[in-house]
Design a protein around this motif. Structure first.
Motif, PDB file in Angstrom:
ATOM      1  N   VAL A 175       0.947  -1.101  -0.038  1.00 46.39           N
ATOM      2  CA  VAL A 175      -0.006   0.039   0.154  1.00 46.39           C
ATOM      3  C   VAL A 175       0.678   1.228   0.071  1.00 46.39           C
ATOM      4  O   VAL A 175       1.515   1.329   0.803  1.00 46.39           O
ATOM      5  CB  VAL A 175      -0.884  -0.029   1.395  1.00 46.39           C
ATOM      6  N   ASN A 176       0.439   2.064  -1.110  1.00 47.30           N
ATOM      7  CA  ASN A 176       1.563   3.350  -1.114  1.00 47.30           C
ATOM      8  C   ASN A 176       0.856   4.579  -0.254  1.00 47.30           C
ATOM      9  O   ASN A 176      -0.387   4.783  -0.078  1.00 47.30           O
ATOM     10  CB  ASN A 176       1.531   3.816  -2.637  1.00 47.30           C
ATOM     11  N   LEU A 177       1.731   4.773   0.871  1.00 44.09           N
ATOM     12  CA  LEU A 177       1.322   5.929   1.762  1.00 44.09           C
ATOM     13  C   LEU A 177       1.825   7.370   1.255  1.00 44.09           C
ATOM     14  O   LEU A 177       1.576   8.135   2.512  1.00 44.09           O
ATOM     15  CB  LEU A 177       1.777   5.457   3.187  1.00 44.09           C
ATOM     16  N   GLY A 178       2.505   7.463   0.283  1.00 48.56           N
ATOM     17  CA  GLY A 178       3.577   8.741   0.013  1.00 48.56           C
ATOM     18  C   GLY A 178       2.397  10.001   0.242  1.00 48.56           C
ATOM     19  O   GLY A 178       2.667  10.943   0.724  1.00 48.56           O
ATOM     20  N   ASP A 179       1.036   9.850  -0.305  1.00 45.84           N
ATOM     21  CA  ASP A 179       0.450  11.095  -0.459  1.00 45.84           C
ATOM     22  C   ASP A 179      -0.250  11.386   0.941  1.00 45.84           C
ATOM     23  O   ASP A 179      -0.581  12.527   1.423  1.00 45.84           O
ATOM     24  CB  ASP A 179      -0.843  10.923  -1.338  1.00 45.84           C
ATOM     25  N   VAL A 180      -0.526  10.407   1.812  1.00 38.91           N
ATOM     26  CA  VAL A 180      -1.093  10.336   2.874  1.00 38.91           C
ATOM     27  C   VAL A 180      -0.115  11.182   4.012  1.00 38.91           C
ATOM     28  O   VAL A 180      -0.572  11.919   4.856  1.00 38.91           O
ATOM     29  CB  VAL A 180      -1.638   9.009   3.490  1.00 38.91           C
ATOM     30  N   LEU A 181       1.061  10.949   3.690  1.00 43.53           N
ATOM     31  CA  LEU A 181       2.178  11.163   4.630  1.00 43.53           C
ATOM     32  C   LEU A 181       2.964  12.421   3.983  1.00 43.53           C
ATOM     33  O   LEU A 181       3.943  12.713   4.605  1.00 43.53           O
ATOM     34  CB  LEU A 181       3.042  10.061   4.863  1.00 43.53           C
ATOM     35  N   ALA A 182       2.596  13.015   2.782  1.00 43.01           N
ATOM     36  CA  ALA A 182       3.378  13.863   2.135  1.00 43.01           C
ATOM     37  C   ALA A 182       3.552  15.113   3.227  1.00 43.01           C
ATOM     38  O   ALA A 182       4.602  15.700   2.838  1.00 43.01           O
ATOM     39  CB  ALA A 182       2.412  14.529   1.074  1.00 43.01           C
ATOM     40  N   SER A 183       2.975  15.406   3.768  1.00 44.95           N
ATOM     41  CA  SER A 183       2.931  16.708   4.931  1.00 44.95           C
ATOM     42  C   SER A 183       3.441  16.282   6.458  1.00 44.95           C
ATOM     43  O   SER A 183       3.715  16.974   7.150  1.00 44.95           O
ATOM     44  CB  SER A 183       1.797  17.362   5.044  1.00 44.95           C
ATOM     45  N   SER A 184       3.839  15.078   6.491  1.00 43.34           N
ATOM     46  CA  SER A 184       4.378  14.550   7.842  1.00 43.34           C
ATOM     47  C   SER A 184       5.680  15.151   7.920  1.00 43.34           C
ATOM     48  O   SER A 184       6.578  15.433   7.120  1.00 43.34           O
ATOM     49  CB  SER A 184       4.504  13.006   7.777  1.00 43.34           C
ATOM     50  N   GLN A 185       5.848  15.393   9.490  1.00 45.94           N
ATOM     51  CA  GLN A 185       7.020  16.037   9.655  1.00 45.94           C
ATOM     52  C   GLN A 185       8.041  15.007  10.397  1.00 45.94           C
ATOM     53  O   GLN A 185       9.205  15.463  10.861  1.00 45.94           O
ATOM     54  CB  GLN A 185       6.916  17.082  10.869  1.00 45.94           C
ATOM     55  N   PHE A 186       7.241  13.806  10.510  1.00 50.85           N
ATOM     56  CA  PHE A 186       8.428  12.718  10.858  1.00 50.85           C
ATOM     57  C   PHE A 186       9.592  12.658  10.053  1.00 50.85           C
ATOM     58  O   PHE A 186       9.519  12.399   8.740  1.00 50.85           O
ATOM     59  CB  PHE A 186       7.518  11.294  10.926  1.00 50.85           C
ATOM     60  N   ALA A 187      10.721  12.801  10.422  1.00 48.45           N
ATOM     61  CA  ALA A 187      12.056  12.853   9.580  1.00 48.45           C
ATOM     62  C   ALA A 187      12.142  11.590   8.707  1.00 48.45           C
ATOM     63  O   ALA A 187      12.692  11.751   7.519  1.00 48.45           O
ATOM     64  CB  ALA A 187      13.142  13.036  10.616  1.00 48.45           C
ATOM     65  N   VAL A 188      11.783  10.442   9.189  1.00 48.22           N
ATOM     66  CA  VAL A 188      12.009   9.195   8.111  1.00 48.22           C
ATOM     67  C   VAL A 188      11.180   9.315   7.174  1.00 48.22           C
ATOM     68  O   VAL A 188      11.563   9.042   6.134  1.00 48.22           O
ATOM     69  CB  VAL A 188      11.809   7.870   9.030  1.00 48.22           C
TER      70      VAL A 188
END
Length: 613
Positions: free
Chosen positions: A299-312
């Motif tokens: 499952v691609n999570l890139g768009d869901v987490l695009a604004s995440s500040q989690f460094a990883v």
């Protein structure tokens, strides 16, 4: 005459007949005046009774016989008493009452058990392979292999194919792996190569007009070995003229479905075979040979987490990488030790680490136990769980890295958790086609384009202009048939026009001089009316391995090599006589001789240097 019947054919209707049997002592049970011997050949087992009162001389022979003695027995077939019937044996309703027995050859105590699997080290089995092959399991595997090949021959004969043998000694034209070289005695300093495949020769047969060719071909590749690889192997080599990709796929699909139904009718086949593009297979499974017996899709999570500040997540996405995961039902209760084991699996595939989230207590953000929960807000965690379809007691496994590492790590994890959960049905054969492979891939180490399959694969017609402007986007007319997580065979529609072949050689950085020296015969042949053609080469060893429910092709080969490409039984490779080297105009470098002087012959890597002409 040594025998009138085999040890597997006698039945109650043979009662009263005198028969002559020959075989090996499988088991022996001594009850004093009565001795029972299970006599074995490759057809089965027959119980022979030796009675000291009825046949004292035969009884004396039986008293001396031990496991694996070769005996000849004459006697009368009789029905067993009801209490002695053995429904586990096809011959279990009869016995032979011996009148005469002869020891044809005694046997020393064997270093491995024959009558049962002994759990010996595989190296011992390979050293005494001729004994290992007496075992029921190995006999079943080789008989299955025979039936597979016989079915293929019969099927293709009915389809109008000709079986044509091609040479084993050919020109060295490396096709990816290293060649095995054979020095020529009559041409000092020159070498033949053993074929990695009959690729060029079968294409030349198409030019010659033999429009439906096949061969059960022996192939040789000097490469590092894995569980499903050997330095020499067997493939069903096929080529057809005047075909398009669809023609080849339909023929092979029909062949494989009918093969399975004939030789392993207890197996189930999903047909028609699903078709995945290469891009789709990599996106959904992280592999171009996924096991489709279970889900666990990426499952691609890139768009869901695009604004995440989690460094990883942030660093991976900023560098053009990916964040993907798989949802594993039922593993939400995994312990820290078990999670660490999964992290090690991911690292083995190149990942820097593994992120996880346990939904054992629930799917709400505050109920989730994870390795990164403190780094995400509640809304981000909820969106992540929703995207992955998280449910109670799921375990979510996530990797953030380059696309190549993400695919490799999640593919390896997918296989690992499927094995732990026993998701793969061993009797389900999940064939599929993977199509539209890239024609070429960039080799960072060499700074050039490499052919993904081989340099004779045709590009898709609509992608031809991209060979000049954007080679990495050119799709090939290539296809793989996959089965339960393995590549079962690969093929393609071939280039049949000289100008296109030359263009691909240019793209691969093969100079005109090198192309002419190595492939001039092909280029010239294409100028004499080469028809459109294509083919495929399913691996016989791998197919037999999967149909036999084995985990390595060594179990379906009569005399395989070790993973160090050594034959422990014959002690090969080994040094050769100095006279032979001299005849071949070869001398060994002094440092190579010194380095291997104390090593056993079967582990004697030697560097050959042609003498000056």
């Amino acid at each position: 005459m040594f025998r009138t019947h085999t040890c597997g054919e006698l039945r109650p209707e043979h009662a009263g007949q005198e028969v002559l049997l020959a075989g090996w002592v499988h088991r022996r049970r001594d009850h004093g005046p009565l001795i029972f011997i299970d006599l074995r050949d490759r057809y089965g087992i027959t119980q022979v009774v030796f009675d000291s009162a009825a046949a004292p001389e035969a009884h004396a022979i039986a008293s001396q016989a031990r496991s694996e003695f070769v005996l000849q027995v004459r006697g009368l077939v009789g029905k067993r008493p009801d209490e002695s019937l053995n429904p586990e044996l096809p011959t279990g309703a009869i016995e032979v009452r011996a009148s005469v027995a002869t020891v044809l050859n005694p046997s020393k105590t064997t270093p491995i058990y024959i009558s049962k699997e002994g759990g010996e080290d595989e190296m011992l089995r390979l050293k005494y392979r001729y004994l290992d092959l007496r075992r029921e399991r190995m006999q079943k595997n080789l008989i299955l292999r025979h039936r597979i090949i016989k079915f293929i021959r019969d099927f293709l004969d009915k389809e109008g194919f000709l079986e044509i043998e091609t040479p084993i000694l050919i020109k060295s034209t490396p096709e990816g792996a290293r060649d095995y070289l054979v020095p020529s005695r009559v041409h000092p300093g020159e070498f033949y190569a053993l074929p990695q495949s009959p690729q060029q020769l079968k294409q030349l047969l198409m030019v010659a007009g033999y429009d439906r060719y096949f061969q059960i071909a022996r192939c040789f590749r000097d490469e590092d070995l894995r569980a499903d690889r050997q330095p020499e192997f067997t493939q069903l080599d096929m080529e057809l003229s005047f075909v398009e990709q669809e023609d080849v796929l339909n023929l092979i699909e029909r062949l494989l479905v009918e093969l399975v139904r004939e030789v392993t009718p207890h197996k189930r086949v999903v047909a028609p075979f699903p078709r995945l593009t290469y891009a789709e297979a990599m996106d959904r499974y992280g592999s171009d040979k996924p096991d489709l017996r279970y889900g666990l899709e990426l499952v691609n999570l890139g768009d869901v987490l695009a604004s995440s500040q989690f460094a990883v997540f942030q660093s991976a996405l900023a560098a053009g990488g990916q964040v993907k995961g798989i949802r594993v039902p039922g593993l939400g209760g995994y312990s820290r030790k078990q999670l660490d084991e999964l992290a090690d699996v991911a690292r083995q595939a190149g990942a820097k680490g593994l992120l996880w989230a346990s939904l054992q207590a629930g799917t709400a953000p505050e109920q989730i136990r994870s390795s990164f929960g403190k780094q995400l807000g509640a809304d981000e965690m909820a969106a992540l769980v929703a995207r992955m379809g998280g449910q109670l007691d799921d375990l979510l496994l996530i990797v953030a890295d380059t696309p190549k590492v993400v695919a490799a790590a999640l593919d390896k994890l997918r296989r690992e958790v499927a094995a732990r959960l026993k998701l793969a049905d061993r009797d389900l054969l999940a064939f599929a086609w993977v199509i539209d492979f890239p024609l070429v891939e960039w080799n960072d180490d060499e700074g050039r384009w490499d052919a993904v399959h081989h340099p004779f694969t045709a590009p898709k017609d609509e992608d031809l202009p991209l060979m000049d402007s954007d080679p990495g986007k050119v799709r090939a007319k290539a296809y793989d048939v996959i089965l339960n997580g393995y590549e079962a065979g690969g093929g393609s529609i071939r280039i049949h026009r000289r100008e296109v072949q030359q263009k691909l050689f240019d793209l691969l950085g093969i100079s005109r001089e090198t192309a002419q020296a190595q492939f001039g015969h092909m280029l010239e042949a294409f100028e004499y009316g080469a028809p459109p053609h294509g083919g495929i080469a399913p691996g016989i060893d791998r197919l037999a391995m999967l149909l036999a429910d084995e985990s390595t092709i060594r179990e379906v080969m009569a005399f395989p090599k070790t993973q160090q490409a050594a034959d422990l039984m014959t002690d090969a490779p080994s040094p050769v006589d100095e006279r032979q080297l001299k005849e071949l105009h070869i001398r060994l470098r002094a440092e190579a001789v010194a380095a291997t002087a104390d090593k056993p012959a079967s582990h004697d890597p030697r560097e050959i240097v042609p003498k000056d002409r």
